[in-house]
Design a protein around this motif. Structure first.
Motif, PDB file in Angstrom:
ATOM      1  N   SER A 221     -12.648  -1.680   5.816  1.00 20.03           N
ATOM      2  CA  SER A 221     -12.936  -0.706   4.769  1.00 20.03           C
ATOM      3  C   SER A 221     -12.847   0.711   5.329  1.00 20.03           C
ATOM      4  CB  SER A 221     -14.334  -0.946   4.200  1.00 20.03           C
ATOM      5  OG  SER A 221     -15.314  -0.752   5.206  1.00 20.03           O
ATOM      6  N   ARG A 241     -26.635   6.336  11.701  1.00 19.58           N
ATOM      7  CA  ARG A 241     -26.906   4.953  11.304  1.00 19.58           C
ATOM      8  C   ARG A 241     -26.928   4.806   9.782  1.00 19.58           C
ATOM      9  NH1 ARG A 241     -32.027   5.034   9.637  1.00 19.58           N
ATOM     10  NH2 ARG A 241     -33.453   6.587  10.491  1.00 19.58           N
ATOM     11  N   GLU A 242     -27.352   5.874   9.072  1.00 22.15           N
ATOM     12  CA  GLU A 242     -27.371   5.823   7.613  1.00 22.15           C
ATOM     13  C   GLU A 242     -25.945   5.825   7.055  1.00 22.15           C
ATOM     14  OE1 GLU A 242     -31.175   8.051   5.850  1.00 22.15           O
ATOM     15  OE2 GLU A 242     -30.001   9.342   7.192  1.00 22.15           O
ATOM     16  N   ALA A 245     -24.477   2.479   7.622  1.00 23.19           N
ATOM     17  CA  ALA A 245     -25.043   1.480   6.709  1.00 23.19           C
ATOM     18  C   ALA A 245     -24.317   1.470   5.368  1.00 23.19           C
ATOM     19  CB  ALA A 245     -26.525   1.743   6.506  1.00 23.19           C
ATOM     20  N   GLN A 246     -23.776   2.614   4.953  1.00 20.14           N
ATOM     21  CA  GLN A 246     -23.038   2.659   3.688  1.00 20.14           C
ATOM     22  C   GLN A 246     -21.778   1.806   3.743  1.00 20.14           C
ATOM     23  OE1 GLN A 246     -24.706   4.319   1.265  1.00 20.14           O
ATOM     24  NE2 GLN A 246     -26.145   4.677   2.972  1.00 20.14           N
ATOM     25  N   GLU A 247     -21.256   1.593   4.952  1.00 18.51           N
ATOM     26  CA  GLU A 247     -20.063   0.769   5.136  1.00 18.51           C
ATOM     27  C   GLU A 247     -20.394  -0.597   5.724  1.00 18.51           C
ATOM     28  OE1 GLU A 247     -17.422   1.817   3.885  1.00 18.51           O
ATOM     29  OE2 GLU A 247     -17.730   3.978   3.714  1.00 18.51           O
ATOM     30  N   SER A 248     -21.717  -0.886   5.838  1.00 21.17           N
ATOM     31  CA  SER A 248     -22.189  -2.185   6.365  1.00 21.17           C
ATOM     32  C   SER A 248     -21.566  -2.505   7.721  1.00 21.17           C
ATOM     33  CB  SER A 248     -21.875  -3.308   5.363  1.00 21.17           C
ATOM     34  OG  SER A 248     -22.474  -3.066   4.115  1.00 21.17           O
ATOM     35  N   THR A 249     -21.651  -1.537   8.630  1.00 20.27           N
ATOM     36  CA  THR A 249     -21.073  -1.739   9.951  1.00 20.27           C
ATOM     37  C   THR A 249     -21.971  -1.102  10.999  1.00 20.27           C
ATOM     38  OG1 THR A 249     -19.054  -1.452  11.266  1.00 20.27           O
ATOM     39  CG2 THR A 249     -19.708   0.396   9.897  1.00 20.27           C
ATOM     40  N   SER A 250     -21.688  -1.359  12.263  1.00 23.37           N
ATOM     41  CA  SER A 250     -22.459  -0.765  13.348  1.00 23.37           C
ATOM     42  C   SER A 250     -22.057   0.698  13.520  1.00 23.37           C
ATOM     43  CB  SER A 250     -22.219  -1.521  14.657  1.00 23.37           C
ATOM     44  OG  SER A 250     -20.879  -1.329  15.101  1.00 23.37           O
TER      45      SER A 250
END
Length: 331
Positions: A221, A241-242, A245-250
């Motif tokens: 993505s 980190r936020e 988190a929107q892209e569901s990744t590290s």
């Protein structure tokens, strides 16, 4: 011959050399020609000139007729040199005596800029010696070989050093022109020109994102959701980190993808967006400096002052005095 009318506008002269790249020549007229006051008055006068007036060969299958000669360069406030098909020839590092004389005749405070391989002309004239400059990434090897005393930066869309400006590829000339308009008249005018041209007022990242390299996995993505979320939350601290988190990744994977897609780091991108937000608020509102700093996400006036000084070379109050005052005077 009278080249510029005595209308008090900033005078821009575009030099059309043999083999001139039409796209680069035309964008100067298109962008500077659209810059206007809120009352609709033109802010620039733009003319095209050649070393010898008359027909000039282009990179297309037709010539253009140029009425003005090198005297336009001597009268200009800004001189722009677009690229030419001839810049890729073996002798491109050598400067024609007539062109050298024309450039030597510029007034001391003239702003000088080049688009794409037009930087070769400025380098050959000694105007880029010891300076940082941009050029098209495909021409970077030739540029560094021919002009080892110039610091060609492959990672930027445009560069400004000592009053001399250069851009990367042809479309980066748009970024360069918008930058000059923004420096002269503020973000509001530059944004309106960009809107009329249907281009972004400020492109993210550098030309590294356009280098020839393997395409990313299409299943990966983009970082678009994260950037959209960050812009909506620019008024508050935004953690890496936020965004990840929107892209569901590290955070590590997100940072790598962000650089691949945007050409810069998430942190650097955030600073650029905050500076743009601050500029708009300083120009268009009477909010106190402290409130502008909070709204732009800098937190404190001191933090915003440091970032604007680093990015623009001026303090928030000086920026507002220049551009907010100019906007009111034009109404």
């Amino acid at each position: 011959m009278v080249v510029f009318a005595g209308d008090g506008r900033h005078r821009v002269a575009v030099l059309a050399r043999d083999g001139v790249l039409l796209f680069e020549l035309s964008i100067v007229h298109r962008l500077f020609g659209q810059a206007r006051t809120p009352d609709g008055d033109a802010l620039y006068t733009v003319v095209t000139c050649a070393l010898v007036p008359g027909d000039v060969r282009t990179d297309a299958d037709f010539t253009i007729t140029v009425e003005h000669g090198p005297e336009a360069l001597a009268e200009a406030d800004t001189v722009l040199v677009p690229g030419s098909a001839a810049d890729h020839e073996p002798r491109a590092g050598y400067l024609d005596p007539a062109l050298a004389a024309a450039l030597a005749g510029l007034r001391p405070r003239t702003r000088i800029a080049a688009i794409c391989t037009g930087s070769f002309v400025l380098a050959a004239a000694g105007l880029l010696t010891g300076r940082r400059a941009a050029t098209h990434w495909r021409s970077s090897a030739a540029a560094r070989e021919r002009f080892p005393d110039v610091d060609f930066d492959l990672g930027v869309l445009y560069a400004e050093d000592g009053g001399v400006l250069t851009s990367a590829g042809a479309a980066a000339g748009i970024d360069l022109c918008l930058h000059m308009i923004r420096s002269d008249h503020g973000a509001a005018v530059a944004n309106e020109v960009a809107r009329g041209t249907v281009v972004p007022p400020h492109r993210e990242g550098g030309q590294a994102q356009y280098l020839d390299r393997p395409l990313p996995d299409p299943r990966i993505s983009s970082t678009g959701r994260a950037r959209e979320w960050a812009l909506a939350n620019l008024h508050r601290p935004v953690a890496l980190r936020e965004m990840a988190a929107q892209e569901s990744t590290s955070t590590r994977t997100f940072t790598r993808r962000f650089r691949e897609e945007i050409g810069t780091s998430p942190g650097r991108w955030l600073v650029q967006q905050r500076v743009q937000r601050a500029r708009a608020l300083l120009e268009r509102t009477d909010l106190p400096i402290d409130e502008v700093a909070v709204s732009a996400g800098f937190g404190t006036a001191g933090s915003m002052r440091l970032h604007l000084q680093a990015e623009l070379g001026v303090s928030p109050s000086a920026y507002r005095s220049t551009f907010r005052g100019r906007e009111r005077a034009s109404r």
